[in-house]
Design an enzyme around this catalytic site. Sequence first.
Site, mmCIF file in Angstrom:
data_model
loop_
_atom_site.group_PDB
_atom_site.id
_atom_site.type_symbol
_atom_site.label_atom_id
_atom_site.label_comp_id
_atom_site.label_asym_id
_atom_site.label_seq_id
_atom_site.Cartn_x
_atom_site.Cartn_y
_atom_site.Cartn_z
ATOM 1 N N VAL A 195 40.491 35.996 -71.258
ATOM 2 C CA VAL A 195 40.895 36.162 -69.845
ATOM 3 C C VAL A 195 39.478 36.359 -69.162
ATOM 4 C CG1 VAL A 195 41.809 37.820 -67.939
ATOM 5 C CG2 VAL A 195 42.679 38.000 -70.375
ATOM 6 N N HIS A 196 39.631 35.322 -68.156
ATOM 7 C CA HIS A 196 38.156 34.966 -67.467
ATOM 8 C C HIS A 196 38.518 34.579 -65.965
ATOM 9 C CE1 HIS A 196 38.743 30.917 -68.218
ATOM 10 N NE2 HIS A 196 37.865 30.574 -67.137
ATOM 11 N N ARG A 197 39.572 34.102 -65.538
ATOM 12 C CA ARG A 197 39.597 33.567 -64.181
ATOM 13 C C ARG A 197 39.778 34.751 -63.248
ATOM 14 N NH1 ARG A 197 41.089 27.986 -63.692
ATOM 15 N NH2 ARG A 197 41.335 27.363 -65.650
ATOM 16 N N ARG A 227 32.169 39.348 -66.977
ATOM 17 C CA ARG A 227 32.743 39.802 -65.875
ATOM 18 C C ARG A 227 34.241 40.617 -66.314
ATOM 19 N NH1 ARG A 227 34.447 34.711 -61.925
ATOM 20 N NH2 ARG A 227 36.205 34.016 -63.339
#
Length: 343
Positions: A195-197, A227
Amino acid sequence: MKILTVVGNRPQFVKSAPLSEALRAAGIDEVVVHTGQHWDDELSQVFFEELGLPEPTYRLDLRTADVEALTSPIREVVAAARPDLVLVLGDTNSTLAGARAAAEAGVPVAHVEAGLRSGDLSMPEERARIEVDRLATLLFCPDERSAETLALEGVAGRALVVGDVMADATLRFAPIARERVPPPHPPGTYVVATVHREANVRPERLRRIVEGLSRVDDAVVFPAHPRTASVLREEGIEIGPNLELREPLGYLAFASAASQARVIATDSGGLQKEAYWYRVPCVTTRPSTEWVDTVELGANVLVDDDPDSLVAAVRAASFPAEAPPLYGDGHAAERIARSLRRL
């Protein structure tokens, strides 16, 4: 001929590996600029080491994803390097900044992975794709659907269907990865999740996605983007005992894990394709995708951020036995190099 290639994050490092090799073989002088959009070693330097990429001529080390902050330094590099063409890859902020910098300097732009559309203009990646394609003189498309999209939009540049350079890298490096790095669990017994968007690391969406992953029956290997890990900590988002939160993995370790998983759950565009080439079913935590064929063929399911849909999709996931090849044959980089040589 001199080409300036702009890279800045994980997908671009992977794509540039076969492309740099093909450019060298074609006798094309390539100058690489690394923007520093990804600066964590596991998301940046490790790719140069593991994939044998040439050391960038310019390391900007900007440590930002802000397009305006990226554009001016790239423009200075364009002025110093004086390339015949600037080549950008994918749909990141480094892609957009590179295209803008080249256009401002009056240098032609070539866009690798042109013509992709998800139809979701709320995504910064979608807006970047559209703008870069309008700035590009040469548009290298992964498939006919992408070329048709550009034609319908009336894009002025020349579109060429070459396949996907990510396929070149995946087909080459996945067997090496499996040979060198053992999977985190026995093959076919676990899920790999990423998960990064930007939209998905907002606390409420991330909480729902993590809730779904925490309810999955299998062990879930979750290498967390910096992040993403930061939001998990700051918001105190609880994770289930099945969810194995890990530091970002090196490319070969990740390729080994992902290619031997039972299911891949992701919001990454690149990983949706890699899952297809690995023949591992994919569950995508987005409401839309630019890789429409993977969904239409039943290899990928869109669940957005709904925990119940995520759990059900992972439980039912299977890769279609008759799935045809998609997005090229592993020779896209060679086609791109040949096209550039003909200029």
